[in-house]
Write a protein that holds these residues in place. Structure first.
Motif, PDB file in Angstrom:
ATOM      1  N   UNK A 114       8.893  23.341   9.299  1.00 35.39           N
ATOM      2  CA  UNK A 114       8.391  22.653   8.112  1.00 35.39           C
ATOM      3  C   UNK A 114       9.123  21.333   7.916  1.00 35.39           C
ATOM      4  N   UNK A 115       8.431  20.409   7.282  1.00 38.82           N
ATOM      5  CA  UNK A 115       9.069  19.173   6.872  1.00 38.82           C
ATOM      6  C   UNK A 115       9.666  19.377   5.488  1.00 38.82           C
ATOM      7  N   UNK A 134       8.521  13.368  11.481  1.00 44.97           N
ATOM      8  CA  UNK A 134       7.861  13.641  12.763  1.00 44.97           C
ATOM      9  C   UNK A 134       6.439  14.157  12.557  1.00 44.97           C
ATOM     10  N   UNK A 135       6.233  15.024  11.553  1.00 49.03           N
ATOM     11  CA  UNK A 135       4.898  15.561  11.273  1.00 49.03           C
ATOM     12  C   UNK A 135       3.908  14.443  10.916  1.00 49.03           C
ATOM     13  N   UNK A 136       4.432  13.355  10.336  1.00 51.70           N
ATOM     14  CA  UNK A 136       3.573  12.221   9.978  1.00 51.70           C
ATOM     15  C   UNK A 136       3.511  11.171  11.083  1.00 51.70           C
ATOM     16  N   UNK A 137       4.222  11.403  12.184  1.00 42.18           N
ATOM     17  CA  UNK A 137       4.179  10.485  13.322  1.00 42.18           C
ATOM     18  C   UNK A 137       5.215   9.382  13.280  1.00 42.18           C
ATOM     19  N   UNK A 138       6.204   9.490  12.427  1.00 42.20           N
ATOM     20  CA  UNK A 138       7.232   8.457  12.307  1.00 42.20           C
ATOM     21  C   UNK A 138       8.517   8.899  12.989  1.00 42.20           C
ATOM     22  N   UNK A 139       9.311   7.901  13.429  1.00 44.30           N
ATOM     23  CA  UNK A 139      10.674   8.190  13.865  1.00 44.30           C
ATOM     24  C   UNK A 139      11.548   8.222  12.610  1.00 44.30           C
ATOM     25  N   UNK A 140      12.774   8.635  12.783  1.00 44.53           N
ATOM     26  CA  UNK A 140      13.680   8.769  11.636  1.00 44.53           C
ATOM     27  C   UNK A 140      13.872   7.431  10.915  1.00 44.53           C
ATOM     28  N   UNK A 141      13.944   6.324  11.659  1.00 45.23           N
ATOM     29  CA  UNK A 141      14.202   5.004  11.065  1.00 45.23           C
ATOM     30  C   UNK A 141      12.945   4.342  10.501  1.00 45.23           C
ATOM     31  N   UNK A 184      -0.920  10.001   7.908  1.00 44.69           N
ATOM     32  CA  UNK A 184       0.037   9.873   8.999  1.00 44.69           C
ATOM     33  C   UNK A 184       0.198   8.405   9.383  1.00 44.69           C
ATOM     34  N   UNK A 185       1.095   8.162  10.314  1.00 42.35           N
ATOM     35  CA  UNK A 185       1.376   6.804  10.758  1.00 42.35           C
ATOM     36  C   UNK A 185       0.118   6.131  11.306  1.00 42.35           C
ATOM     37  N   UNK A 186      -0.712   6.884  12.013  1.00 46.93           N
ATOM     38  CA  UNK A 186      -1.925   6.286  12.594  1.00 46.93           C
ATOM     39  C   UNK A 186      -3.095   6.217  11.619  1.00 46.93           C
ATOM     40  N   UNK A 187      -2.860   6.574  10.325  1.00 44.49           N
ATOM     41  CA  UNK A 187      -3.861   6.407   9.292  1.00 44.49           C
ATOM     42  C   UNK A 187      -4.682   7.643   8.978  1.00 44.49           C
ATOM     43  N   UNK A 188      -4.519   8.717   9.729  1.00 42.64           N
ATOM     44  CA  UNK A 188      -5.273   9.956   9.467  1.00 42.64           C
ATOM     45  C   UNK A 188      -4.706  10.715   8.278  1.00 42.64           C
TER      46      UNK A 188
END
Length: 188
Positions: A114-115, A134-141, A184-188
């Motif tokens: 889980x996030x 990570x679940x949203x497609x992002x790196x930690x930074x 998410x990062x890619x917009x979904x």
């Protein structure tokens, strides 16, 4: 020039001798005569032992007071030291318990898929676990630890329900339990 204290033919006179030195003169009438027996002694000689005893008593009292003050000071210092040691021990136990709790929490976070997020309402800062990002497609930074990072990704249809749940929790202590969607990062 002295004062003769008569006690039935005897007495003491406090006067000065020929050299101006204070003396005590003891007089006593010799029985059945007009003669007196007179003894003279310097007042310093009479009072010197008393002054010495008074001085010694003063010194002894001073030493006893100093010893008492040192004893009280030492006792106070020992009490303060004991309190500081108890306080330090308590602080060390508290810090150890906190470290153990943090380690337990870190193991739980690493062990789940889980996030996890935490929000400091006063400062607006958030903690988003690496898995959350990570679940949203992002790196930690790439995902800032701030409430705006969360709100900007909240699905517009879910925003009113999330805001109502936050308000109910803050105003009425209703448990915050709401499902929502984040982009998410890619917009979904």
């Amino acid at each position: 020039s002295g004062t003769f204290l008569s006690l039935g033919g005897a007495g003491v006179v406090a006067d000065l001798n020929l050299f101006g030195v204070p003396v005590l003169v003891a007089l006593r009438r010799i029985q059945d005569t007009s003669w007196f027996l007179m003894t003279k002694v310097d007042q310093e000689e009479v009072y010197a032992p008393l002054r010495h005893q008074a001085w010694m008593a003063g010194v002894l009292a001073g030493v006893l007071m100093l010893a008492a003050m040192l004893g009280v000071g030492l006792l106070w210092h020992q009490q303060k030291l004991a309190f500081s040691q108890r306080e330090l021990s308590e602080r060390q136990r508290t810090e150890a318990a906190l470290r153990e709790s943090e380690q337990r929490y870190a193991r739980a976070v690493r062990g789940t898929s889980d996030g996890i997020w935490d929000w400091n309402i006063v400062t607006g800062e958030n903690y988003f676990s690496p898995r959350f990002k990570e679940l949203l497609g992002f790196t930690d930074r790439e995902f800032a630890q701030h409430v705006d990072s969360f709100l900007s990704r909240l699905h517009p249809d879910d925003a009113p329900r999330v805001q109502a749940a936050i308000k109910a929790h803050l105003e009425h202590r209703v448990p915050y339990d709401v499902e929502f969607r984040l982009r998410s990062k890619d917009g979904d």
